[in-house]
Design an enzyme around this catalytic site. Structure first.
Site, PDB file in Angstrom:
ATOM      1  N   GLU A   1      -1.757  11.661   3.965  1.00 43.43           N
ATOM      2  CA  GLU A   1      -2.704  11.485   5.070  1.00 43.43           C
ATOM      3  C   GLU A   1      -2.517  12.664   6.010  1.00 43.43           C
ATOM      4  OE1 GLU A   1      -3.678   7.180   6.438  1.00 43.43           O
ATOM      5  OE2 GLU A   1      -1.526   7.306   6.122  1.00 43.43           O
TER       6      GLU A   1
ATOM      7  N   GLU B   1       0.886  -1.166   0.000  1.00 39.20           N
ATOM      8  CA  GLU B   1       0.000   0.000   0.000  1.00 39.20           C
ATOM      9  C   GLU B   1       0.919   1.210   0.000  1.00 39.20           C
ATOM     10  OE1 GLU B   1      -3.076   0.286   3.154  1.00 39.20           O
ATOM     11  OE2 GLU B   1      -2.540   2.405   3.355  1.00 39.20           O
TER      12      GLU B   1
END
Ligand SMILES: *[C@@H]1O[C@H](CO)[C@@H](O)[C@H](O)[C@H]1NC(C)=O
Ligand SMILES: *[C@@H]1O[C@H](CO)[C@@H](O)[C@H](O)[C@H]1NC(C)=O
Ligand SMILES: *[C@@H]1O[C@H](CO)[C@@H](O)[C@H](O)[C@H]1NC(C)=O
Ligand SMILES: *[C@@H]1O[C@H](CO)[C@@H](O)[C@H](O)[C@H]1NC(C)=O
Length: 286
Positions: free
Chosen positions: A136, A131
């Site tokens: 974020e 991933e």
């Protein structure tokens, strides 16, 4: 011209002989989401992080004025008290320069993410097949972003490495910024507005219990975009961020939406050696 050709034949990048070439882009210019490019990933149940939102099909997404907007709403659905949306790109790519120009939400426990997920579980379920988190951020700390790789054994024995929260002299909720990630077969780098702030060498054994047989695995297979805004969960440990947001507090969120002007994918011309990444480092890179 001759110099360029000679350098190209030598496999060395001369002026204009090698560059990132855009291969895919969505400007969100129309009046609805282009469903040839995107599909909705729906559902709730916490997504492995005790998240509080339920992802709907399309009632939390708007495309207008040249931008995609994903809005979090305080409403009951699927056993959760908040709704939002999570989009997956239909195409997927291996390696490239991935960029998203975005303005981030503002409000307690809002968790926007711009990231990449593997098209196939080639090396096993999460996180064995990898991933790549491009951006974020937490809606109560508007000046940081972070980039992360997840890989290794399957959950719960996955491992990660990344930049950690990195502070910028920006309020990412006030203006658009370009969140970028350059991925080659030897490194993954994260950028804000073209400024590289973190790099990981992936030309190494990342196994950590996963069945990888070569350096660079699992980051050698096609990955697709994921764009979403989550609410709360394990990204907001109470000892740091206080008790989880309540629906009463959430009704006061100043800006409960993620706006994305465009996403684009560029790839290295001719699949040649990607040896001059430093070309793209800005003069004030530290
Ligand atoms: C879409 O918007 C971008 C700016 O975000 C612009 O450069 C481009 O020309 C527009 N495309 C169309 C088809 O209107
Ligand atoms: C980011 O914001 C925090 C307060 O929320 C402040 O303490 C810090 O100095 C800021 N960092 C930068 C680089 O602006
Ligand atoms: C990577 O390391 C693991 C042990 O952690 C080892 O079993 C595996 O053979 C190594 N893989 C490569 C490609 O060197
Ligand atoms: C990376 O790709 C280039 C160009 O295809 C190739 O020459 C090189 O051997 C590759 N490096 C690794 C570590 O796979």
């Amino acid at each position: 011209m001759l110099v360029t050709i000679v350098l190209a034949l030598m496999g060395v990048c001369g002026p204009a002989s090698c560059d990132w070439v855009e291969v895919w882009r969505d400007d969100f210019n129309g009046s609805s989401l282009n469903l040839n490019n995107w599909k909705f990933e729906t559902g709730g149940g916490g997504w492995g992080n005790n998240e509080l939102e339920y992802y709907t099909n399309d009632q939390n997404v708007d495309v207008s004025n040249g931008a995609l907007t994903i809005t979090v709403k305080v409403e009951n659905n699927g056993g959760q008290s908040y709704t939002s949306s999570r989009l997956n790109s239909i195409p997927a790519w291996t390696y490239g320069y991935f960029q998203a120009r975005a303005k981030l939400p503002k409000g307690q426990d809002l968790w926007p993410a711009i990231w990449l997920y593997p098209q196939s579980d080639t090396y096993g379920g999460w996180a064995a097949s990898g991933e790549i988190d491009i951006m974020e951020y937490r809606g109560q700390v508007v000046n940081t972003t972070e980039g992360t790789l997840w890989y290794g054994a399957q959950s719960p024995n996955q491992v990660s490495m990344g930049s950690g929260d990195t502070a910028f002299f920006y309020d990412f909720s006030a203006d658009y910024h370009v969140f970028g990630m350059q991925w080659t077969n030897t490194s993954i780098s994260w950028l804000v507005d073209g400024q590289q702030y973190y790099t990981i060498n992936i030309n190494q054994n990342l196994s950590n219990g996963a069945p990888y047989t070569a350096n660079g695995q699992p980051f050698d297979k096609p990955f697709y975009w994921v764009l979403n805004v989550a609410v709360g969960g394990d990204y907001f440990p109470a000892n740091v961020y206080g008790p989880p947001v309540t629906t009463t507090q959430a009704s006061q969120w100043p800006q409960p939406y993620l706006q994305i002007d465009y996403v684009s994918v560029s790839q290295w011309q001719n699949n040649g050696p990607q040896r001059n990444l430093q070309r793209f480092r800005p003069r004030n890179f530290q």
